[in-house]
Design an enzyme around this catalytic site. Sequence first.
Site, PDB file in Angstrom:
ATOM      1  CG  ASN A 147      -1.694   1.275   1.357  1.00  0.00           C
ATOM      2  OD1 ASN A 147      -1.860   2.013   0.378  1.00  0.00           O
ATOM      3  ND2 ASN A 147      -2.207   1.557   2.555  1.00  0.00           N
ATOM      4  CE  LYS A 187       0.385   3.486   4.630  1.00  0.00           C
ATOM      5  NZ  LYS A 187       0.213   3.623   6.037  1.00  0.00           N
ATOM      6  CG  HIS A 200      -5.679   2.010   4.874  1.00  0.00           C
ATOM      7  ND1 HIS A 200      -5.222   2.983   5.727  1.00  0.00           N
ATOM      8  CD2 HIS A 200      -4.687   1.083   4.772  1.00  0.00           C
ATOM      9  CE1 HIS A 200      -3.999   2.647   6.120  1.00  0.00           C
ATOM     10  NE2 HIS A 200      -3.656   1.516   5.558  1.00  0.00           N
ATOM     11  CD  GLU A 207      -2.766   5.628   6.410  1.00  0.00           C
ATOM     12  OE1 GLU A 207      -2.742   5.695   5.167  1.00  0.00           O
ATOM     13  OE2 GLU A 207      -1.846   5.114   7.075  1.00  0.00           O
ATOM     14  CD  GLU A 253      -3.661  -2.625   7.196  1.00  0.00           C
ATOM     15  OE1 GLU A 253      -2.562  -2.931   6.771  1.00  0.00           O
ATOM     16  OE2 GLU A 253      -4.202  -1.533   6.954  1.00  0.00           O
ATOM     17  N   GLY A 289       2.066   2.225  10.532  1.00  0.00           N
ATOM     18  CA  GLY A 289       2.995   3.338  10.348  1.00  0.00           C
ATOM     19  C   GLY A 289       3.660   3.793  11.639  1.00  0.00           C
ATOM     20  CB  SER A 340       4.903  -1.855  11.869  1.00  0.00           C
ATOM     21  OG  SER A 340       4.435  -0.520  12.046  1.00  0.00           O
TER      22      SER A 340
END
Length: 256
Positions: free
Chosen positions: A13, A15, A98, A100, A171, A177, A217
């Site tokens: 991903n 991003k 996701h 985010e 996730e 991150g 991560s």
Amino acid sequence: MKKNVRKAVIAGNWKMNKTPAEAIELIDAIKPLVKDADCDVVVGVPYVCIPAAVEAVKGSNIKVSAENVHWAESGAFTGEISVPMLKAVGAEYVIIGHSERRQYFGETDETVNLRTKAALAGGLKVILCVGELLAEREQGITFETVSKQIKIDLAGVSAEDVKNNVIVAYEPVWAIGTGKTATSDQAEEVNAYIRTVIAGLYGEEVAEGTTIQYGGSMNAANADELLSKVNVDGGLIGGASLKANDFAAIVAAASK
Ligand code: PEP
């Protein structure tokens, strides 16, 4: 990995990183490193990189994913991209839900569900992201959180699609991150739980056939351990997917 159970899927991903020219450069670096992979390899790239990425992966074992999609086919949705648009430029997968998107762009389980149904109806494979916030883990409601997400996000999705065209990515938001990876036992525990939720909705056979990744991560150093778990069928990789050698090391771990 334990390929006798399910074939792993390693998906990057990217991003909001890489221009089209940089995407070609990164894919050209990844291609020779993953050409003998015994797992599926996907790169999730920004919308503007999709045409260049699709061209760059031609003749290789890498597939291209978008990072989001709108549920309407067309219309007055400024700034959005539809399923037919993604299909037209050759994307085969799309990442939906996701954290985010949920955190910064008001994504809810209801809109994740609309996007998922539209993507599947239009012939895209879906990487559906679920996972708890740190506060939810500390409150002891991780299972409730992912169960609610799975139930709403997959409402109205057929068993056949879940088995063949949906990858669930667990996730934990606190691990994305941040450099804080879930332990392999934590990943296994929640991935196994997600499989029981899918079994409750669709039956054992579908649940056993569903790909459930871990993301948060994951990197070249911890991939082996995470991927050794029986319910961890690959990974969704953010930061480490931007470095060809690191991404390839994770693909290699999933190919063992
Ligand atoms: C992600 O963005 O899905 C992700 C897992 O990121 P990272 O690997 O950087 O934690």
